[in-house]
Enzyme design. Sequence first.
Site, PDB file in Angstrom:
ATOM      1  N   HIS A 113       0.830  -1.218   0.000  1.00 23.95           N
ATOM      2  CA  HIS A 113       0.000   0.000   0.000  1.00 23.95           C
ATOM      3  C   HIS A 113       0.863   1.267   0.000  1.00 23.95           C
ATOM      4  O   HIS A 113       0.455   2.306  -0.526  1.00 23.95           O
ATOM      5  CB  HIS A 113      -0.918   0.028   1.221  1.00 23.95           C
ATOM      6  CG  HIS A 113      -1.857  -1.153   1.265  1.00 23.95           C
ATOM      7  ND1 HIS A 113      -2.510  -1.545   2.398  1.00 23.95           N
ATOM      8  CD2 HIS A 113      -2.236  -2.027   0.302  1.00 23.95           C
ATOM      9  CE1 HIS A 113      -3.256  -2.605   2.134  1.00 23.95           C
ATOM     10  NE2 HIS A 113      -3.102  -2.922   0.872  1.00 23.95           N
ATOM     11  N   HIS A 346      -0.792  -8.377   4.552  1.00 22.07           N
ATOM     12  CA  HIS A 346       0.557  -7.805   4.492  1.00 22.07           C
ATOM     13  C   HIS A 346       0.589  -6.419   3.858  1.00 22.07           C
ATOM     14  O   HIS A 346       1.572  -6.050   3.180  1.00 22.07           O
ATOM     15  CB  HIS A 346       1.513  -8.766   3.773  1.00 22.07           C
ATOM     16  CG  HIS A 346       1.334 -10.179   4.253  1.00 22.07           C
ATOM     17  ND1 HIS A 346       1.557 -10.544   5.553  1.00 22.07           N
ATOM     18  CD2 HIS A 346       0.874 -11.285   3.621  1.00 22.07           C
ATOM     19  CE1 HIS A 346       1.274 -11.823   5.705  1.00 22.07           C
ATOM     20  NE2 HIS A 346       0.830 -12.296   4.551  1.00 22.07           N
ATOM     21  N   CYS A 347      -0.476  -5.659   4.057  1.00 24.36           N
ATOM     22  CA  CYS A 347      -0.546  -4.288   3.509  1.00 24.36           C
ATOM     23  C   CYS A 347      -0.333  -4.284   1.997  1.00 24.36           C
ATOM     24  O   CYS A 347       0.209  -3.316   1.442  1.00 24.36           O
ATOM     25  CB  CYS A 347       0.460  -3.344   4.173  1.00 24.36           C
ATOM     26  SG  CYS A 347       0.289  -3.230   5.936  1.00 24.36           S
ATOM     27  N   ALA A 348      -0.684  -5.383   1.354  1.00 28.94           N
ATOM     28  CA  ALA A 348      -0.619  -5.442  -0.117  1.00 28.94           C
ATOM     29  C   ALA A 348      -1.891  -6.164  -0.546  1.00 28.94           C
ATOM     30  O   ALA A 348      -1.849  -7.197  -1.210  1.00 28.94           O
ATOM     31  CB  ALA A 348       0.628  -6.181  -0.565  1.00 28.94           C
ATOM     32  N   CYS A 408      -3.572  -2.648   9.757  1.00 30.87           N
ATOM     33  CA  CYS A 408      -3.143  -2.768   8.366  1.00 30.87           C
ATOM     34  C   CYS A 408      -3.525  -4.162   7.879  1.00 30.87           C
ATOM     35  O   CYS A 408      -3.097  -5.139   8.476  1.00 30.87           O
ATOM     36  CB  CYS A 408      -1.632  -2.582   8.336  1.00 30.87           C
ATOM     37  SG  CYS A 408      -0.937  -2.598   6.718  1.00 30.87           S
TER      38      CYS A 408
END
Length: 409
Positions: A113, A346-348, A408
């Site tokens: 992100h 994983h913030c993706a 997150c």
Amino acid sequence: MYDLTALREEFPVLEEVIYLDNAATTQTPVRSVEAICDFFYEYAGNYGRGTHRLARETTIRCEESREELATFLGAYPEQIIWTGNTTGAINLVSQGLAWKKGDEVLCTALEHHSNLLPWMALKKRGVKIGIIPHEGGYVDPDSVSDMITGKTRVVAVTQMSNVTGTIQPVDEIADIVHDAGAVIVVDGAQSVGHIPVDITKMDYLAIAGHKGLLGPQGVGALYAEDPATLSESQYGGGTVTSVSFEEVTLRPVPARLEPGTPNIPGIIGMGPAIRLVDELGAEAIADHEEALGTALFDALEEIGLVDIFSPRGTPVLSFGVQGLHPDLVATRLDDMAAICVRSGMHCAEPYARSFCDQGTVRASVACYNTEEEVMILADTLREMLDEWDPDSEPDYVPEPDPWEKSKCP
Ligand SMILES: Cc1ncc(COP(=O)(O)O)c(C=O)c1O
């Protein structure tokens, strides 16, 4: 290969836990912690301000760390701008470039992100965002060629995915980007300190202090091939040579891009950490981490009911256990054998969701991990599954925590 036993003495917590959450943050060596303590006990002053001995000593030590990072990367100190984290480094670029309506930015579909949202925020200024597809976690440079246009100003690409550990061909991508008259912004959060990184073709490289470089949390840096291309996005003390109510004279880069008192203890702690990584050598670290990733991949493959999402040999290994929520697996691994892994998106999120609904369990290794540790992870997982009755209600659900909503993903 370096002396792993001696290295592990720098990280006392490794005697207590099996730490495999290095893609989130790494442990900091004793030598850095001692340097930080020395700062507080012996010479704490502000950076770049004041002529007294403490201010001078502090400034010298901070500049030594900048030089250390520059030398490690093969850059000049003036090309290093301290930030609070990788995210701050990327925002420094996204906010520091001049934009006009109709400009385009291309990001890959793999991005954390932190290398996506700063670019998406530019939509408010009329900038168009294009997403470069991937195939199995890899971006084909031809896809960049297909999408890049005369209006593309920036191509933002992660060098190593924080979800699956895949490495992107940034050099080839950089050639295409430069031929089109654009610049490349490389997210080096997972690569710097883990693999050899060649900055020759990079316009901007965002760096985490607290991951592969083993530094303390709260420090990051931007390498800018030409920092003068960036305007200030924040203003304040430390950035100017003179101020009147009519006129402000800015200091040269990097000072004008570093407003306010920085994370001085953190920056001072970076110096010894970078020296340690340099002593070990990026090649040797990459080889060691690849060997651990391979051993773990092979061990997990032998366990039924485990889906592996990373290719064999990456140091960031994402997997799922069929029927069990990733948070549950991660919590159970901790309870059973003090194994620390990450679970979630994983913030993706766009990338992780492209191959799993609930997120993954992620084991990520660092220079100090051992083969024995990754084998304990595999053995503990096998034991967990042996004990598991798939028909029973899970007896074990992680407590929803108070910050769940803002967490997150
Ligand atoms: C690929 C990648 N980019 C960016 C970030 C954000 O890093 P930071 O927390 O230092 O801002 C991370 C953190 O995990 C990451 O893995």
